[in-house]
Motif scaffolding. Structure first.
Motif, short mmCIF file in Angstrom:
data_model
loop_
_atom_site.label_atom_id
_atom_site.label_comp_id
_atom_site.label_asym_id
_atom_site.label_seq_id
_atom_site.Cartn_x
_atom_site.Cartn_y
_atom_site.Cartn_z
N UNK A 158 0.81 -1.23 0.00
CA UNK A 158 0.00 0.00 0.00
C UNK A 158 0.84 1.27 0.00
N UNK A 159 2.14 1.13 -0.01
CA UNK A 159 3.00 2.32 0.01
C UNK A 159 3.40 2.68 -1.41
N UNK A 160 3.14 3.93 -1.84
CA UNK A 160 3.57 4.31 -3.19
C UNK A 160 5.10 4.39 -3.26
N UNK A 161 5.67 3.54 -4.08
CA UNK A 161 7.14 3.44 -4.21
C UNK A 161 7.48 3.22 -5.68
N UNK A 162 8.71 3.50 -6.05
CA UNK A 162 9.23 3.01 -7.32
C UNK A 162 9.54 1.53 -7.09
N UNK A 163 8.56 0.68 -7.38
CA UNK A 163 8.73 -0.73 -7.02
C UNK A 163 8.39 -1.64 -8.19
N UNK A 164 9.15 -2.72 -8.30
CA UNK A 164 8.84 -3.77 -9.26
C UNK A 164 8.47 -5.03 -8.47
N UNK A 165 7.82 -5.96 -9.14
CA UNK A 165 7.45 -7.21 -8.47
C UNK A 165 7.20 -8.29 -9.51
N UNK A 214 7.90 -10.30 -22.07
CA UNK A 214 6.83 -9.91 -23.00
C UNK A 214 6.10 -8.71 -22.38
N UNK A 215 6.03 -7.63 -23.15
CA UNK A 215 5.44 -6.40 -22.62
C UNK A 215 3.92 -6.41 -22.81
N UNK A 216 3.24 -5.76 -21.86
CA UNK A 216 1.79 -5.52 -21.97
C UNK A 216 1.02 -6.77 -22.36
N UNK A 217 1.26 -7.85 -21.69
CA UNK A 217 0.49 -9.07 -21.94
C UNK A 217 -0.92 -8.91 -21.38
N UNK A 218 -1.83 -9.71 -21.89
CA UNK A 218 -3.23 -9.63 -21.46
C UNK A 218 -3.45 -10.33 -20.13
N UNK A 219 -4.72 -10.56 -19.83
CA UNK A 219 -5.05 -11.08 -18.51
C UNK A 219 -5.08 -12.61 -18.45
N UNK A 220 -4.83 -13.26 -19.60
CA UNK A 220 -4.91 -14.72 -19.56
C UNK A 220 -3.83 -15.37 -20.43
N UNK A 221 -3.07 -16.25 -19.84
CA UNK A 221 -2.07 -17.04 -20.56
C UNK A 221 -2.46 -18.50 -20.45
N UNK A 222 -1.95 -19.31 -21.39
CA UNK A 222 -2.22 -20.75 -21.33
C UNK A 222 -0.90 -21.50 -21.44
N UNK A 233 -4.29 -16.76 -15.05
CA UNK A 233 -4.87 -15.41 -15.10
C UNK A 233 -3.95 -14.47 -14.36
N UNK A 234 -3.87 -13.24 -14.86
CA UNK A 234 -3.00 -12.26 -14.19
C UNK A 234 -3.66 -10.88 -14.22
N UNK A 235 -3.37 -10.12 -13.17
CA UNK A 235 -3.89 -8.75 -13.04
C UNK A 235 -2.83 -7.90 -12.37
N UNK A 236 -2.85 -6.60 -12.70
CA UNK A 236 -1.93 -5.67 -12.04
C UNK A 236 -0.51 -5.76 -12.60
N UNK A 237 -0.34 -6.51 -13.67
CA UNK A 237 0.98 -6.70 -14.28
C UNK A 237 1.14 -5.73 -15.46
N UNK A 238 2.38 -5.57 -15.90
CA UNK A 238 2.59 -4.88 -17.18
C UNK A 238 3.49 -5.70 -18.09
N UNK A 270 4.53 -10.07 -13.94
CA UNK A 270 5.46 -9.06 -13.40
C UNK A 270 4.92 -7.65 -13.56
N UNK A 271 5.30 -6.80 -12.62
CA UNK A 271 5.06 -5.34 -12.73
C UNK A 271 6.44 -4.70 -12.73
N UNK A 272 6.85 -4.20 -13.89
CA UNK A 272 8.24 -3.76 -14.04
C UNK A 272 8.39 -2.25 -14.21
#
Ligand SMILES: O=P(O)(O)OC[C@H]1O[C@@H](O)[C@H](O)[C@@H](O)[C@@H]1O
Length: 289
Positions: A158-165, A214-222, A233-238, A270-272
């Motif tokens: 919940x802390x706004x940071x320059x953060x990746x995950x 892979x950049x800007x992937x959608x919400x579902x991979x198989x 399924x993924x959310x909040x990633x870029x 990932x969120x990069x």
């Protein structure tokens, strides 16, 4: 419903003494290590293991556990120049893979078994803080929700940071040559050749060392091979990262058998982006078929 509960384990596989929790919901089970906040096992039915854990994984002496779902935070891979301008010796994939997390809450209900873990980090590099912020201890939380048909992992700060995950999932596969990941974007950065590439389709196959963002992937991979299929399924990633070390790197990694690369592929949500300080809310859900 045969069993809905959460129990403690001391050790998992060859990882002796490791403090773990086992979640059970009917036939489905998951194991999470408090060291690293790392899911190590997900079995939708008894014996049907979806995650890969290296036979040579270690956790003593500060090692990061090789396999399962490592949590990478607050940076991914080697810390970039923005995060590490003074080029300090910082560990790969952040600070929380080899620290103990705490249990905050656990719950069993009619529809799921869930647990919330968290870790407080008070040694973040100064570069992660917005210019006007005063540094303070930061809480990172991981929630796991196990239901009859899926496992959801939610990583939040919940802390706004320059953060990746990243949720750096290692998936057990039966046949690497038949394995495909689809639903990817058509533009990726190839860490092996250190260059950007366009892909003719949304698919990755494995025939050599593979290390791609892979950049800007959608919400579902198989993920599929000739024996199994998994929706991720993924959310909040870029971005989504696809990794297989292949033979040479597998041999070089002390915590992987020489043939280890034939047994898994990593499909990571990932969120990069580091353009601005942000909260984090990254989700990966595994849905077996
Ligand atoms: O050996 P580590 O630190 O667990 O990293 C494993 C791999 O993790 C992947 O996410 C990276 O893209 C690879 O470059 C890296 O080699």
């Amino acid at each position: 419903m045969s069993q809905v509960n959460i129990s403690t384990l001391t050790g998992f596989g060859q990882l002796s003494d490791l403090p773990c929790l086992k979640l059970q919901y009917g036939n489905a089970s998951a194991v999470v290590s408090l060291y690293g906040g790392q899911v190590l096992s997900y079995q939708p039915t008894p014996g049907q293991e979806l995650l890969w854990l290296s036979d040579n994984a270690q956790w003593h002496n500060g090692a990061a556990i090789r396999g399962g779902v490592p949590v990478c935070w607050p940076w991914f891979g080697p810390a970039s120049a923005k995060i590490n301008p003074e080029q300090q010796p910082l560990p790969n994939h952040g600070l929380v893979r080899n620290r103990l997390w705490q249990i905050r809450h656990s719950e069993s209900s009619a529809v799921s078994t869930s647990v919330n873990l968290s870790i407080v980090v008070n040694d973040l590099p100064e570069s992660l803080w917005p210019a006007d912020a005063k540094a303070h201890p930061v809480n990172l939380a991981l929630s796991l929700i196990l239901s009859a048909n899926q496992l959801t992992m939610q990583l939040s700060c919940d802390t706004p940071l320059y953060q990746q995950a990243a949720l750096h999932s290692y998936f057990r596969i039966q046949n690497l040559q038949q394995t495909t990941v689809t639903g990817l974007s058509q533009n990726y950065f190839d860490k092996v050749s250190n260059a950007e590439h366009d892909s003719p389709d949304d698919k990755a196959c494995f025939s050599a060392e593979t290390d791609r963002i892979y950049f800007k992937t959608g919400s579902q991979l198989h993920l599929a091979d000739d024996k199994q299929q998994l929706t991720i399924n993924q959310q909040g990633h870029d971005a989504s990262v696809i990794w297989n070390p292949w033979q040479q790197k597998s041999r070089e990694l002390p915590d992987m058998a020489d043939h280890g690369f034939t047994e898994f592929v990593c499909v990571e949500s990932a969120r990069l982006g580091l353009a601005q300080p942000q909260n984090l809310y990254l989700i990966q859900t595994l849905i077996p078929h």
